[in-house]
Scaffold this motif. Structure first.
Motif, PDB file in Angstrom:
ATOM      1  N   ASP A   1       1.886   0.902   9.622  1.00  0.00           N
ATOM      2  CA  ASP A   1       0.582   0.769  10.270  1.00  0.00           C
ATOM      3  C   ASP A   1       0.773   0.349  11.719  1.00  0.00           C
ATOM      4  O   ASP A   1       1.505  -0.615  12.011  1.00  0.00           O
ATOM      5  N   TRP A   2       0.108   1.080  12.611  1.00  0.00           N
ATOM      6  CA  TRP A   2       0.133   0.807  14.045  1.00  0.00           C
ATOM      7  C   TRP A   2      -1.305   0.676  14.534  1.00  0.00           C
ATOM      8  O   TRP A   2      -2.208   1.322  14.004  1.00  0.00           O
ATOM      9  N   GLU A   3      -1.499  -0.122  15.573  1.00  0.00           N
ATOM     10  CA  GLU A   3      -2.836  -0.234  16.160  1.00  0.00           C
ATOM     11  C   GLU A   3      -3.277   1.104  16.752  1.00  0.00           C
ATOM     12  O   GLU A   3      -4.409   1.524  16.562  1.00  0.00           O
ATOM     13  N   LYS A   4      -2.380   1.759  17.485  1.00  0.00           N
ATOM     14  CA  LYS A   4      -2.707   3.065  18.067  1.00  0.00           C
ATOM     15  C   LYS A   4      -1.447   3.936  18.094  1.00  0.00           C
ATOM     16  O   LYS A   4      -0.330   3.427  17.985  1.00  0.00           O
ATOM     17  N   LEU A   5      -1.629   5.214  18.216  1.00  0.00           N
ATOM     18  CA  LEU A   5      -0.535   6.187  18.161  1.00  0.00           C
ATOM     19  C   LEU A   5       0.575   5.870  19.160  1.00  0.00           C
ATOM     20  O   LEU A   5       1.754   5.915  18.838  1.00  0.00           O
ATOM     21  N   GLU A   6       0.197   5.508  20.374  1.00  0.00           N
ATOM     22  CA  GLU A   6       1.181   5.264  21.428  1.00  0.00           C
ATOM     23  C   GLU A   6       2.071   4.054  21.130  1.00  0.00           C
ATOM     24  O   GLU A   6       3.183   3.964  21.662  1.00  0.00           O
ATOM     25  N   ASP A   7       1.597   3.132  20.308  1.00  0.00           N
ATOM     26  CA  ASP A   7       2.446   1.999  19.933  1.00  0.00           C
ATOM     27  C   ASP A   7       3.701   2.485  19.213  1.00  0.00           C
ATOM     28  O   ASP A   7       4.767   1.890  19.350  1.00  0.00           O
ATOM     29  N   HIS A   8       3.570   3.580  18.449  1.00  0.00           N
ATOM     30  CA  HIS A   8       4.735   4.145  17.770  1.00  0.00           C
ATOM     31  C   HIS A   8       5.468   5.140  18.659  1.00  0.00           C
ATOM     32  O   HIS A   8       6.670   5.018  18.878  1.00  0.00           O
ATOM     33  N   THR A   9       4.732   6.119  19.189  1.00  0.00           N
ATOM     34  CA  THR A   9       5.376   7.227  19.894  1.00  0.00           C
ATOM     35  C   THR A   9       5.985   6.828  21.236  1.00  0.00           C
ATOM     36  O   THR A   9       6.956   7.439  21.675  1.00  0.00           O
TER      37      THR A   9
ATOM     38  N   MET B   1      -6.821   2.041  13.578  1.00  0.00           N
ATOM     39  CA  MET B   1      -5.482   1.889  13.042  1.00  0.00           C
ATOM     40  C   MET B   1      -4.921   3.270  12.710  1.00  0.00           C
ATOM     41  O   MET B   1      -5.633   4.148  12.247  1.00  0.00           O
ATOM     42  N   ILE B   2      -3.645   3.435  12.932  1.00  0.00           N
ATOM     43  CA  ILE B   2      -2.922   4.675  12.679  1.00  0.00           C
ATOM     44  C   ILE B   2      -1.879   4.412  11.598  1.00  0.00           C
ATOM     45  O   ILE B   2      -1.183   3.397  11.635  1.00  0.00           O
ATOM     46  N   LEU B   3      -1.773   5.326  10.657  1.00  0.00           N
ATOM     47  CA  LEU B   3      -0.736   5.237   9.633  1.00  0.00           C
ATOM     48  C   LEU B   3       0.329   6.277   9.915  1.00  0.00           C
ATOM     49  O   LEU B   3       0.040   7.474   9.978  1.00  0.00           O
ATOM     50  N   GLU B   4       1.544   5.811  10.113  1.00  0.00           N
ATOM     51  CA  GLU B   4       2.699   6.698  10.257  1.00  0.00           C
ATOM     52  C   GLU B   4       3.247   6.947   8.852  1.00  0.00           C
ATOM     53  O   GLU B   4       3.440   6.020   8.082  1.00  0.00           O
ATOM     54  N   VAL B   5       3.478   8.212   8.535  1.00  0.00           N
ATOM     55  CA  VAL B   5       3.996   8.584   7.219  1.00  0.00           C
ATOM     56  C   VAL B   5       5.253   9.420   7.412  1.00  0.00           C
ATOM     57  O   VAL B   5       5.239  10.415   8.135  1.00  0.00           O
ATOM     58  N   ALA B   6       6.327   8.996   6.748  1.00  0.00           N
ATOM     59  CA  ALA B   6       7.574   9.757   6.784  1.00  0.00           C
ATOM     60  C   ALA B   6       8.095   9.895   5.357  1.00  0.00           C
ATOM     61  O   ALA B   6       8.238   8.894   4.653  1.00  0.00           O
ATOM     62  N   ILE B   7       8.323  11.128   4.940  1.00  0.00           N
ATOM     63  CA  ILE B   7       8.970  11.363   3.652  1.00  0.00           C
ATOM     64  C   ILE B   7      10.456  11.481   3.936  1.00  0.00           C
ATOM     65  O   ILE B   7      10.881  12.306   4.742  1.00  0.00           O
ATOM     66  N   LEU B   8      11.231  10.619   3.285  1.00  0.00           N
ATOM     67  CA  LEU B   8      12.649  10.500   3.578  1.00  0.00           C
ATOM     68  C   LEU B   8      13.475  10.941   2.380  1.00  0.00           C
ATOM     69  O   LEU B   8      13.250  10.482   1.265  1.00  0.00           O
TER      70      LEU B   8
ATOM     71  N   TYR C   1       2.547  -3.013  16.236  1.00  0.00           N
ATOM     72  CA  TYR C   1       3.055  -2.917  14.865  1.00  0.00           C
ATOM     73  C   TYR C   1       2.253  -3.862  13.987  1.00  0.00           C
ATOM     74  O   TYR C   1       2.102  -5.035  14.285  1.00  0.00           O
ATOM     75  N   LEU C   2       1.716  -3.333  12.872  1.00  0.00           N
ATOM     76  CA  LEU C   2       0.889  -4.142  11.983  1.00  0.00           C
ATOM     77  C   LEU C   2       1.536  -4.412  10.630  1.00  0.00           C
ATOM     78  O   LEU C   2       1.146  -5.344   9.946  1.00  0.00           O
ATOM     79  N   GLY C   3       2.502  -3.605  10.234  1.00  0.00           N
ATOM     80  CA  GLY C   3       3.159  -3.790   8.946  1.00  0.00           C
ATOM     81  C   GLY C   3       3.675  -2.470   8.416  1.00  0.00           C
ATOM     82  O   GLY C   3       3.347  -1.409   8.944  1.00  0.00           O
ATOM     83  N   HIS C   4       4.499  -2.555   7.367  1.00  0.00           N
ATOM     84  CA  HIS C   4       5.033  -1.335   6.786  1.00  0.00           C
ATOM     85  C   HIS C   4       5.423  -1.552   5.335  1.00  0.00           C
ATOM     86  O   HIS C   4       5.548  -2.688   4.881  1.00  0.00           O
ATOM     87  N   SER C   5       5.574  -0.445   4.632  1.00  0.00           N
ATOM     88  CA  SER C   5       6.120  -0.496   3.271  1.00  0.00           C
ATOM     89  C   SER C   5       7.011   0.719   3.061  1.00  0.00           C
ATOM     90  O   SER C   5       6.804   1.778   3.657  1.00  0.00           O
ATOM     91  N   LEU C   6       8.004   0.519   2.229  1.00  0.00           N
ATOM     92  CA  LEU C   6       8.912   1.595   1.827  1.00  0.00           C
ATOM     93  C   LEU C   6       8.750   1.747   0.331  1.00  0.00           C
ATOM     94  O   LEU C   6       8.848   0.772  -0.415  1.00  0.00           O
ATOM     95  N   ARG C   7       8.487   2.966  -0.102  1.00  0.00           N
ATOM     96  CA  ARG C   7       8.273   3.222  -1.525  1.00  0.00           C
ATOM     97  C   ARG C   7       9.247   4.278  -2.008  1.00  0.00           C
ATOM     98  O   ARG C   7       9.522   5.244  -1.303  1.00  0.00           O
ATOM     99  N   LYS C   8       9.761   4.059  -3.214  1.00  0.00           N
ATOM    100  CA  LYS C   8      10.757   4.961  -3.802  1.00  0.00           C
ATOM    101  C   LYS C   8      10.088   5.858  -4.827  1.00  0.00           C
ATOM    102  O   LYS C   8       9.311   5.392  -5.662  1.00  0.00           O
TER     103      LYS C   8
END
Length: 102
Positions: free
Chosen positions: A51-59, A1-8, A31-38
């Motif tokens: 959360d993504w199964e693999k990097l290419e699922d996102h990119t 599993m890959i975690l994509e992290v973006a600071i917005l 795509y496995l799920g996501h959360s947005l935190r403030k």
């Protein structure tokens, strides 16, 4: 599993509109799920965790899809500056608060 992290960083005064719009995310393969935190300390700062199964699922799967174009149209105008997105592998995860002594 890959975690994509973006600071917005959202433009001041547009936080509530951003929060409503950010509920949209597609169910692209992998795509496995996501959360947005403030952030508590900084009103216009968020962290997006996907959360993504693999990097290419996102990119490739998401970034080259029609869903991404809609995501981009809904959300990209809120960011200032544009976020850096990084991907992480889990090395250690402790979900039951077990204490480890070294």
């Amino acid at each position: 599993m890959i975690l994509e992290v973006a600071i917005l960083f959202v433009k001041n005064g547009e936080e509530k509109d951003f929060e409503i719009a950010s509920q949209f995310i597609s169910s692209i393969q992998g795509y496995l799920g996501h959360s947005l935190r403030k952030c508590i300390e900084q009103e216009n700062k968020y962290i997006l965790l996907v959360d993504w199964e693999k990097l290419e699922d996102h990119t490739i799967g998401f970034r080259q899809s029609e869903h991404y174009l809609e995501w981009k149209k809904l959300l990209h105008h809120y960011y200032d500056p544009f976020p850096v997105v990084e991907h992480f592998l889990t090395i250690l995860e402790n979900k039951n608060n077990t204490q480890y002594f070294i």
